[in-house]
Design a protein around this motif. Sequence first.
Motif, short mmCIF file in Angstrom:
data_model
loop_
_atom_site.label_atom_id
_atom_site.label_comp_id
_atom_site.label_asym_id
_atom_site.label_seq_id
_atom_site.Cartn_x
_atom_site.Cartn_y
_atom_site.Cartn_z
N ALA A 66 23.34 -15.00 -16.33
CA ALA A 66 22.16 -15.87 -16.30
C ALA A 66 21.28 -15.54 -15.09
N SER A 67 21.92 -15.25 -13.95
CA SER A 67 21.14 -14.92 -12.74
C SER A 67 20.35 -13.65 -12.93
N LYS A 70 5.03 -14.61 -22.71
CA LYS A 70 5.27 -14.31 -24.13
C LYS A 70 6.51 -13.42 -24.29
N ASP A 71 6.58 -12.35 -23.48
CA ASP A 71 7.74 -11.45 -23.57
C ASP A 71 9.02 -12.16 -23.16
N ALA A 72 8.91 -13.03 -22.15
CA ALA A 72 10.07 -13.78 -21.68
C ALA A 72 10.62 -14.67 -22.79
N ASP A 73 9.72 -15.33 -23.54
CA ASP A 73 10.16 -16.18 -24.66
C ASP A 73 10.86 -15.36 -25.74
N THR A 74 10.29 -14.17 -26.02
CA THR A 74 10.90 -13.29 -27.04
C THR A 74 12.32 -12.91 -26.65
N ILE A 75 12.49 -12.57 -25.39
CA ILE A 75 13.82 -12.15 -24.91
C ILE A 75 14.79 -13.32 -24.96
N GLN A 76 14.35 -14.48 -24.49
CA GLN A 76 15.25 -15.64 -24.48
C GLN A 76 15.67 -16.04 -25.89
N ASN A 77 14.76 -15.88 -26.85
CA ASN A 77 15.07 -16.21 -28.25
C ASN A 77 16.04 -15.21 -28.89
N SER A 78 16.19 -14.04 -28.25
CA SER A 78 17.08 -13.01 -28.79
C SER A 78 18.50 -13.14 -28.27
N TYR A 79 18.70 -14.06 -27.34
CA TYR A 79 20.02 -14.22 -26.74
C TYR A 79 20.54 -15.64 -26.96
N THR A 80 21.85 -15.76 -26.96
CA THR A 80 22.53 -17.07 -27.03
C THR A 80 23.05 -17.42 -25.64
N TYR A 81 22.70 -18.61 -25.19
CA TYR A 81 23.12 -19.05 -23.84
C TYR A 81 24.54 -19.60 -23.91
N ILE A 82 25.42 -19.11 -23.00
CA ILE A 82 26.80 -19.60 -22.93
C ILE A 82 27.03 -20.18 -21.53
N SER A 83 27.31 -21.46 -21.48
CA SER A 83 27.53 -22.14 -20.19
C SER A 83 28.97 -21.96 -19.75
N LYS A 84 29.17 -21.78 -18.45
CA LYS A 84 30.53 -21.61 -17.92
C LYS A 84 31.35 -22.88 -18.08
N ASP A 85 30.64 -24.02 -18.11
CA ASP A 85 31.34 -25.29 -18.21
C ASP A 85 31.85 -25.57 -19.62
N GLU A 143 35.89 -16.56 -25.19
CA GLU A 143 34.65 -16.09 -24.56
C GLU A 143 34.90 -15.70 -23.12
N ILE A 144 35.73 -16.52 -22.43
CA ILE A 144 36.07 -16.20 -21.04
C ILE A 144 36.90 -14.91 -20.99
N GLU A 145 37.74 -14.75 -22.01
CA GLU A 145 38.55 -13.53 -22.09
C GLU A 145 37.67 -12.31 -22.28
N ASP A 146 36.64 -12.46 -23.14
CA ASP A 146 35.71 -11.35 -23.37
C ASP A 146 34.81 -11.11 -22.16
N TYR A 147 34.33 -12.20 -21.56
CA TYR A 147 33.39 -12.09 -20.44
C TYR A 147 33.97 -12.82 -19.22
N GLU A 162 33.80 -17.41 -15.66
CA GLU A 162 34.56 -18.28 -14.76
C GLU A 162 33.70 -18.72 -13.56
N LYS A 163 32.67 -17.90 -13.26
CA LYS A 163 31.84 -18.18 -12.08
C LYS A 163 30.42 -18.61 -12.43
N GLU A 164 29.85 -18.02 -13.51
CA GLU A 164 28.46 -18.34 -13.83
C GLU A 164 28.21 -18.21 -15.33
N ASP A 165 27.03 -18.71 -15.73
CA ASP A 165 26.64 -18.68 -17.15
C ASP A 165 26.21 -17.26 -17.54
N VAL A 166 26.29 -16.99 -18.86
CA VAL A 166 25.86 -15.67 -19.37
C VAL A 166 25.01 -15.86 -20.63
#
Length: 745
Positions: free
Chosen positions: A59-60, A72-87, A93-97, A101-105
């Motif tokens: 996420a950082s 506009k480009d930022a919106d396109t990129i954000q819409n192409s990804y799924t947000y996964i919260s560490k909480d 998912e933690i096993e894959d990434y 354990e420390k931050e969102d992806v």
Amino acid sequence: MVKILKYLKSSWISIVVIIALLIGQAMCDLSLPDYTSNIVNVGIQQGGIEETAPKVIRASSMDKLLLLMDEKDADTIQNSYTYISKDHAKEEEIEDYPALEKEDVYELKDLSKEELDSLESLMSKPMMMLSMLSDEKVANQIVDDIVANTTMEFATRPDLFTLLEQMPEDIKKEMLAESEKQVKGMPDSVVDQAAVAYVREEYKAVGLNTDSIQTNYIFITGLKMLGLALASMTATILVGLLGARLAARLGRTLRKNVFTKVMDFSKTEMKEFSTASLITRTTNDVQQVQMVMVMLLRVCFYAPIIGIGGVIKSMDTNSSMAWIIAVAVMAVLSIVIVLFALATPKFKVFQKFVDRLNLVTREILSGLPVIRAFATEKVEEERFDDANLRLSKLALFIDRTMGLMMPLMMLTMNTIVIVILWKGSYAIDDGLMQVGDIMAYIQYTMQIIMAFLMISVVSIILPRASVSAKRITEVLDTDIAIKDPEEEGKERASEKGVVEFKDVSFHYPDAEENVIEHISFKAMPGKTTAFIGSTGSGKTTVINLIPRFYDVTEGSITVDGVDVRKMKTKKLRDKIGFVPQKGVLFTGTVRSNIKYSDPTMSDERMVKAAEIAQATEFIEALPNQYDYEIAQGGTNVSGGQKQRLSIARAIAKDPEIYIFDDSFSALDFKTDAILRSELKKVTKNSTVLIVAQRISTILHADQIVVLNEGKIAGIGTHKQLMKNCDVYKEIALSQLSEEELEHGK
């Protein structure tokens, strides 16, 4: 050559399959350089990472990227990804990434290829800018410049990205526009490499095993290459198999058609084509056509696909080096044209020299007894050496000329490789190409050159095959002089077995003067008609006209009341039992030679024929008797034995008409007399025509035709001719005394 191709009509399914296989093989071969390039560029240089759009990103890192692009480009990129919260991350998912354990992806969604390509173009440049800004010195310099030129106040020295977040939008856009100008000036390959490097580092930060990604990519790509190579190899084997079978079938058809055609040749056509030449045309020439057909089937379809496909692929790789391919092709064509000009005229002469060598060889082998008798072995050896040396010198010239092709082609190809590497090194240095692209370009260039080389090799071999094909079609297209009539004449039962010459004249096709003139006579069943005359008087010519070995020039010959030209040749010849001057036996046994007219005839009929021909005495003395093996040409029996077996063969046929062309010359007087006596018993209902040199053979003939210089000098019995024909009397007195002639009445 085109005329020969019509014999492939029955094999069109095989041809379609071959074309399909060659297209598949060409596609496989054209794909392999791309995979080679990918292994070097992606597998090695990029660590197995293909896309510049990361499959997962912290996420950082995503926040920093979004700062470097417009809304506009930022919106396109954000819409192409799924947000996964560490909480709220799941265990898998933690096993894959592990970074969860420390931050969102952010995880990339399933996108279409078009969407993914669009996303990569949006992210590549910001990633490169981010890579540049990750350098501490560069970042500090930018911060110093911004702080020095802004009215904004900061309690502590700000971080670059914190500064960008707080910066007014218009200033930020201005700064980003300036940075983007610098990036735009860079080649796409440099931008992509930088973006991939950023993605690789991001994967490491997320906790992915980048070494495993690289290994898997190289392994999977290698397996794909192996699969393509196996598919190409399978196609090659199948094309080779089908092509060989098809060419062999064509060769079989051509040999069969040529042989069938030659079997219908009259003596006129046999004079036009020598026996040695016909053997060469049936064997060597057919083999040349068969060999080139295999290459044509492969090269004519495969080479153009590879050549055109290679050009297209190489242009996609780098169009600035197209001139190298043009130079390579011109060099190959120049070599081929020069060699072609030197070798082609020689191919036409080569087949004639083969004919000549065959002719000399056949003459020497068939005339060995005479050669040994006259002790002229050295002369004949020199004659053979002369024909052999001419052929050898010509073959050496052709082989040496063609042998220059591969060294010259290899020199050309290696020179081209050096030029590509030299030119490509500058392109790599400028960031326009990668190492893998150079390797792929070399392979495409080699494929293009090899395509032209294959076509060139065929174009050089083709003239020789064309000469051979022309020689084959000359035989197949020859207009046969002796043809079956469209409408047959009606035979007359009352004239069965009657042979009549009506004012017959004849000259050979290549001669202007007649050999025989105004010949008229009638030979009746149950009667013997004999022909006598000096050498060259036309005796053999007269009887050769009956079975239509030639057709009369003027007049007509009738058998059973029908002009022989109005009767099918097979039907006519079935009526005739012919014994030629030179007894001809075929490889096989005594049995097969006597039963030659009808292999199914009974053994009793065969033995009876041998008895009449006075052949049983020597046959029963042979090992295996009637199963005794006869050598080629009957060389393991004497001239008299060969003649008696030939006579037995004619008698076993039981024809309407017997023709003996001086067939008793090798017999002693006693055997001759007994044979004629026995023969008269079985030919009482048949017409017998005898050509003889010995008066004793024809003394008792019912009718004797005396020929002198192609004309009839007299016709009658022996007694009549002795009184009325000076030519006959002269011949008779030269062989027998008056007392013997009187006793022979």
